[in-house]
Design a protein around this motif. Sequence first.
Motif, mmCIF file in Angstrom:
data_model
loop_
_atom_site.group_PDB
_atom_site.id
_atom_site.type_symbol
_atom_site.label_atom_id
_atom_site.label_comp_id
_atom_site.label_asym_id
_atom_site.label_seq_id
_atom_site.Cartn_x
_atom_site.Cartn_y
_atom_site.Cartn_z
ATOM 1 N N CYS A 58 0.839 -1.210 0.000
ATOM 2 C CA CYS A 58 0.000 0.000 0.000
ATOM 3 C C CYS A 58 0.875 1.261 0.000
ATOM 4 O O CYS A 58 0.586 2.237 -0.723
ATOM 5 N N TYR A 59 1.917 1.237 0.811
ATOM 6 C CA TYR A 59 2.825 2.385 0.870
ATOM 7 C C TYR A 59 3.544 2.568 -0.468
ATOM 8 O O TYR A 59 3.702 3.706 -0.960
ATOM 9 N N PHE A 60 3.961 1.463 -1.068
ATOM 10 C CA PHE A 60 4.657 1.543 -2.357
ATOM 11 C C PHE A 60 3.729 2.093 -3.433
ATOM 12 O O PHE A 60 4.145 2.903 -4.276
ATOM 13 N N GLY A 61 2.469 1.665 -3.399
ATOM 14 C CA GLY A 61 1.508 2.189 -4.363
ATOM 15 C C GLY A 61 1.272 3.682 -4.167
ATOM 16 O O GLY A 61 1.140 4.437 -5.146
ATOM 17 N N LEU A 62 1.226 4.105 -2.901
ATOM 18 C CA LEU A 62 1.062 5.533 -2.631
ATOM 19 C C LEU A 62 2.258 6.331 -3.138
ATOM 20 O O LEU A 62 2.102 7.426 -3.724
ATOM 21 N N LEU A 63 3.459 5.776 -2.941
ATOM 22 C CA LEU A 63 4.654 6.439 -3.461
ATOM 23 C C LEU A 63 4.591 6.579 -4.971
ATOM 24 O O LEU A 63 4.941 7.633 -5.543
ATOM 25 N N ALA A 64 4.164 5.495 -5.636
ATOM 26 C CA ALA A 64 4.096 5.535 -7.093
ATOM 27 C C ALA A 64 3.133 6.626 -7.564
ATOM 28 O O ALA A 64 3.417 7.344 -8.539
ATOM 29 N N VAL A 65 2.006 6.765 -6.889
ATOM 30 C CA VAL A 65 1.038 7.800 -7.266
ATOM 31 C C VAL A 65 1.617 9.187 -7.038
ATOM 32 O O VAL A 65 1.489 10.092 -7.889
ATOM 33 N N LEU A 66 2.278 9.381 -5.909
ATOM 34 C CA LEU A 66 2.845 10.694 -5.603
ATOM 35 C C LEU A 66 3.983 11.052 -6.553
ATOM 36 O O LEU A 66 4.150 12.221 -6.938
ATOM 37 N N VAL A 67 4.768 10.049 -6.933
ATOM 38 C CA VAL A 67 5.837 10.306 -7.903
ATOM 39 C C VAL A 67 5.241 10.640 -9.272
ATOM 40 O O VAL A 67 5.718 11.537 -9.986
ATOM 41 N N TRP A 68 4.180 9.909 -9.653
ATOM 42 C CA TRP A 68 3.538 10.172 -10.948
ATOM 43 C C TRP A 68 2.919 11.561 -10.989
ATOM 44 O O TRP A 68 2.931 12.225 -12.026
#
Length: 312
Positions: free
Chosen positions: A8-18
Amino acid sequence: MIAFLTLCYFGLLAVLVWLKVLPNTLWTWLSTLAWMVLLFIVLFIPMQWGAPAGPARIMTYTVQIIPNVAGPVLEVPVEPNRPISKGDVLFTIDPTTYEAAVEAAQAQLNFQETRLKQYEQLASTAAGTKFQVEETAARVKQLTAELEGAEWNLKETTVRAPADGYVTYVALRPGQRVVTFPLQPAMTFIDTSNKIVGVHIQQIYQRHLERGQKVEIAFKTRPGRIYSGKVEAVFQVTHESQAVTGGTVPAAEIIQAEPFFVRIHLDDPDTNLPAGTVGTAAIYTNSAAMTHIIRKVMIRMESYMNYVIPWL
């Protein structure tokens, strides 16, 4: 659970980076490791004592049916593994000799009661002695007790169920002789009137357990369902703590920390849960309350996983 939260944290990071809220750098992605360490220290280590979990099992009492009188079996009306009620007939023993004993005791008692009346009349006219009256009265009391014993033996020729439950593995057949020997039961009765829910909790968490604490259990036979309850008792003894009397010096063994047995009372007991049902129980103690939500999620995940993973 750590892997799930990390994803979940990794997915949140991916969204924030995108969205270009965070820079796409190595340090941004390495923060995932810091997140895992933080979860482990802040949540999952305290959860072990704040909401300890352990294997649960439903147990029941097994009663060895040993008749109080001996004799050949006349009838076995009970069927194996079929529910019966307390007092239902399990099997009957030939009552012939016990009926004869009752008749003999009754005849002797009637005779002595008649003699007692005669001696009392003779004593009242000084034609008899007080000793004869007292001796016959004592004999009447003795025969009355013998008659009660004979009637009790006759009653015990019909063996009945001691509680609600069922009989399993019925090998007894008419014509077999049953005895009162304790090591040779006639059949095995499963008492379903009082089921025990037990949980094994490791010793390191025992100091946090108290009576009345809330419990949630996920049973294998009921996937997707959570049973709630409370701690009924924490047994202050383990199997290895027994000191058995014997004629030899105890052998030295490797000492291991056995789990303690915790008895659970279900708030809404399901009478259809068979004895031997296993599952996982979580006990919510008064410590580290913030970790309880994690344990609640984990036990619900396990409950739904019971649909597809039968051996865990």
